[in-house]
Enzyme design. Structure first.
Site, short mmCIF file in Angstrom:
data_model
loop_
_atom_site.label_atom_id
_atom_site.label_comp_id
_atom_site.label_asym_id
_atom_site.label_seq_id
_atom_site.Cartn_x
_atom_site.Cartn_y
_atom_site.Cartn_z
N GLY A 1 0.87 -1.18 0.00
CA GLY A 1 0.00 0.00 0.00
C GLY A 1 0.90 1.22 0.00
O GLY A 1 1.87 1.30 0.76
N ALA A 2 0.58 2.18 -0.88
CA ALA A 2 1.49 3.29 -1.13
C ALA A 2 1.92 4.05 0.14
O ALA A 2 3.12 4.22 0.40
CB ALA A 2 0.86 4.23 -2.16
N GLN B 1 -5.41 -8.83 -2.64
CA GLN B 1 -5.47 -7.86 -1.54
C GLN B 1 -6.92 -7.57 -1.13
O GLN B 1 -7.18 -7.23 0.02
CB GLN B 1 -4.79 -6.54 -1.95
CG GLN B 1 -3.28 -6.61 -2.04
CD GLN B 1 -2.82 -6.91 -3.43
OE1 GLN B 1 -3.51 -7.59 -4.19
NE2 GLN B 1 -1.66 -6.42 -3.80
N ASP C 1 -1.60 4.64 -6.36
CA ASP C 1 -0.16 4.57 -6.03
C ASP C 1 0.61 5.75 -6.59
O ASP C 1 1.71 6.06 -6.14
CB ASP C 1 0.43 3.26 -6.55
CG ASP C 1 -0.14 2.11 -5.76
OD1 ASP C 1 -1.27 1.69 -6.08
OD2 ASP C 1 0.51 1.68 -4.79
O1 MRU Z 1 0.67 -3.87 -4.59
P1 MRU Z 1 0.05 -3.15 -3.45
O2 MRU Z 1 -0.76 -4.04 -2.55
O3 MRU Z 1 1.06 -2.34 -2.66
O4 MRU Z 1 -0.96 -2.15 -4.12
C1 MRU Z 1 -1.74 -1.30 -3.34
C2 MRU Z 1 -2.70 -0.51 -4.13
O5 MRU Z 1 -2.76 -0.56 -5.33
C3 MRU Z 1 -3.55 0.45 -3.36
O6 MRU Z 1 -4.80 0.60 -3.96
C4 MRU Z 1 -2.83 1.81 -3.37
O7 MRU Z 1 -1.56 1.67 -2.80
C5 MRU Z 1 -3.56 2.85 -2.63
S1 MRU Z 1 -3.41 2.51 -0.90
C6 MRU Z 1 -3.97 3.66 0.08
#
Ligand code: MRU
Length: 363
Positions: free
Chosen positions: A54-55, A201, A242
């Site tokens: 998650g970003a 996820q 992201d």
């Molecule tokens: O690959 P990930 O699980 O890190 O991807 C996360 C996402 O795509 C989320 O939607 C994004 O980070 C927004 S989180 C607040």
């Protein structure tokens, strides 16, 4: 957020006062375990292996990675090395670079003996700011849910993709913060949770979070959203991002674009929630965002719990078949109904973003 009555963030300094604890997200939803990070290498591994993801959370973890690196060696060389190592862990989420550049800027001009304390203080501030930011996003997003609820019989049906909840941030979440606030206010809600292959996820993390908070939800396969929208079963979509570029293009977990197309075709509002740290002001459009390509084994196999309770990975595809694993896609700004930030909502456009962040106007 609370787990079994105990308040948790996704990252915190351990009782020893220096090591860092995280929730190991690769084990959810089957096991809730925390993990101790004692070195910058371990922080990098946690990001790369998606024990944290998650970003906003990978940014926060990288910030603590710098603090751990400074504890081992507060030299300029060690700072640069840790910055480069942590930056190389994942390419798409801009929050990672934002947090690392912020930490470096805070430490560069300090004396070596001040750097460890300064690094821990700044990493903690980044975490606290993330929580406050997401709470504000929640308040602004709540207004959109209230609008959808006005005059509607039955629950507001919301579709979300991937996990943009508190597990993706330090607390609250971005896309899920408005949902938690609406639920807490007593607005009847139902959330459609895209499973979000290949790493699930949605099925593993979003469903777990929503369930723990008591939010009514159903997990759907990634291809179901279009059908639900055609049948009037989705009132609005809300997702995280992201990296969002200057023109309002939105990069998010693979499959987001297809949901935005279906929403557009069916007149369903498609909202994207994001903190300022997710905006890449250096890129004019989403076409230049680096898209992470991950191990094809995430596509050809799947992890789950067996009947006897053990967690196992099983193969899905013929042994000889290859697989491609693009982690993210770009949703063009024209398909986004509004961006929801900590400063309010705006059109997904350069003018819209600049109306909320006028300090970013080019001089
Ligand atoms: O690959 P990930 O699980 O890190 O991807 C996360 C996402 O795509 C989320 O939607 C994004 O980070 C927004 S989180 C607040």
């Amino acid at each position: 957020m609370k787990i079994d009555g105990k308040a948790y963030r996704t990252i915190w300094v351990a009782n020893d006062g220096w090591s860092v604890e995280i929730i190991d997200q690769t084990l959810l939803p089957h096991r809730f375990e925390t993990l101790r990070l004692a070195t910058a290498d371990q922080a990098a591994h946690a990001i790369k292996s998606m024990q944290v993801r998650g970003a906003p959370l990978i940014g926060a973890t990288a910030a603590y990675g710098i603090a751990l690196a400074m504890r081992a060696d507060p030299s300029d060389e060690a700072l640069e090395k840790a910055h480069a190592m942590l930056l190389a862990t994942r390419p798409t989420a801009i929050n990672l670079r934002w947090a690392l550049d912020d930490m470096r800027a805070h430490l560069r001009n300090r004396k070596r003996e001040e750097r460890v304390a300064a690094a821990y203080t700044r990493a903690a501030e980044i975490c606290d700011e993330d929580v406050a930011t997401n709470e504000a996003i929640g308040r602004h997003g709540l207004a959109l849910i209230e609008k959808a609820a006005a005059g509607k019989k039955g629950p507001v049906n919301i579709l979300t993709h991937c996990n943009a909840g508190w597990l993706a941030c330090v607390d609250w979440g971005t896309a899920l913060a408005p949902i938690y606030m609406a639920h807490d206010k007593g607005i009847p809600l139902h959330v459609w949770v895209d499973e979000t292959r290949p790493r699930n996820q949605g099925a593993s993390l979003t469903a777990w979070e929503l369930g723990r908070h008591g939010v009514t939800h159903k997990v759907i396969v990634d291809n179901a959203g279009g059908h639900l929208m055609q049948h009037g079963l989705v009132d609005l979509c809300i997702v995280g991002t992201d990296r969002t570029t200057r023109n309002g293009d939105v990069c998010n977990k693979i499959g987001t674009y297809l949901k935005a197309l279906a929403a557009h075709d069916n007149g369903v509002p498609f909202y994207v929630a994001l903190p300022h740290s997710t905006i890449d002001w250096t890129l004019a459009s989403g076409k230049d965002i680096p898209i992470e390509e991950r191990d094809p084994a995430e596509v050809t196999a799947i992890q789950g719990r067996m009947k006897d309770g053990t967690v196992a990975t099983i193969s899905l595809t013929p042994e000889a078949s290859g697989a491609a694993n693009y982690g993210f896609d770009v949703t063009p700004a024209r398909l986004v109904s509004a961006l929801v930030t900590e400063r309010g909502s705006c059109p997904a456009s350069e003018a819209g973003l600049l109306s909320l962040y006028p300090e970013r106007k080019k001089k």
